[in-house]
Design a protein around this motif. Structure first.
Motif, PDB file in Angstrom:
ATOM      1  N   ASP A  13       0.856  -1.179   0.000  1.00 35.23           N
ATOM      2  CA  ASP A  13       0.000   0.000   0.000  1.00 35.23           C
ATOM      3  C   ASP A  13       0.898   1.236   0.000  1.00 35.23           C
ATOM      4  O   ASP A  13       1.635   1.475   0.960  1.00 35.23           O
ATOM      5  CB  ASP A  13      -0.895  -0.010   1.236  1.00 35.23           C
ATOM      6  N   PRO A  14       0.876   2.060  -1.052  1.00 35.53           N
ATOM      7  CA  PRO A  14       1.769   3.217  -1.120  1.00 35.53           C
ATOM      8  C   PRO A  14       1.331   4.386  -0.240  1.00 35.53           C
ATOM      9  O   PRO A  14       2.117   5.298  -0.002  1.00 35.53           O
ATOM     10  CB  PRO A  14       1.724   3.612  -2.602  1.00 35.53           C
ATOM     11  N   GLU A  15       0.112   4.385   0.262  1.00 33.71           N
ATOM     12  CA  GLU A  15      -0.391   5.523   1.031  1.00 33.71           C
ATOM     13  C   GLU A  15       0.462   5.866   2.255  1.00 33.71           C
ATOM     14  O   GLU A  15       0.796   7.038   2.455  1.00 33.71           O
ATOM     15  CB  GLU A  15      -1.848   5.293   1.433  1.00 33.71           C
ATOM     16  N   PRO A  16       0.835   4.913   3.110  1.00 33.33           N
ATOM     17  CA  PRO A  16       1.678   5.275   4.258  1.00 33.33           C
ATOM     18  C   PRO A  16       3.036   5.843   3.831  1.00 33.33           C
ATOM     19  O   PRO A  16       3.557   6.761   4.475  1.00 33.33           O
ATOM     20  CB  PRO A  16       1.852   3.958   5.021  1.00 33.33           C
ATOM     21  N   ILE A  17       3.584   5.345   2.755  1.00 34.12           N
ATOM     22  CA  ILE A  17       4.866   5.847   2.264  1.00 34.12           C
ATOM     23  C   ILE A  17       4.705   7.281   1.786  1.00 34.12           C
ATOM     24  O   ILE A  17       5.526   8.155   2.093  1.00 34.12           O
ATOM     25  CB  ILE A  17       5.404   4.936   1.143  1.00 34.12           C
TER      26      ILE A  17
END
Length: 73
Positions: A13-17
């Motif tokens: 999931d790229p959102e936290p990054i």
């Protein structure tokens, strides 16, 4: 049942990054920062006077500094 070549691939999931990168750029440059989900670019509002974008967080940092130089001139 046979697995296809991509069915055993991890999903990230790229959102936290993106959230961490936005906070880092915000803290480092003092600008409002976000990732444009439709444009696929990083954006910043610099000193409430300039809207800049970059392909990566580091390129956005360069664009923020260039905008500040232009605003100071």
């Amino acid at each position: 049942m046979t697995l296809g070549p991509l069915e055993n691939t991890a999903v990230i999931d790229p959102e936290p990054i993106r959230a961490v990168e936005a906070r880092r750029i915000c803290d480092q440059y003092g600008a409002v920062v976000w990732f444009g989900y439709f444009t696929r670019r990083w954006w910043a509002l610099v000193d409430q006077h300039a809207l800049v974008q970059g392909a990566t967080p580091d390129r956005l940092g360069q664009a923020i500094m260039a905008a500040r130089r232009r605003l100071a001139a």
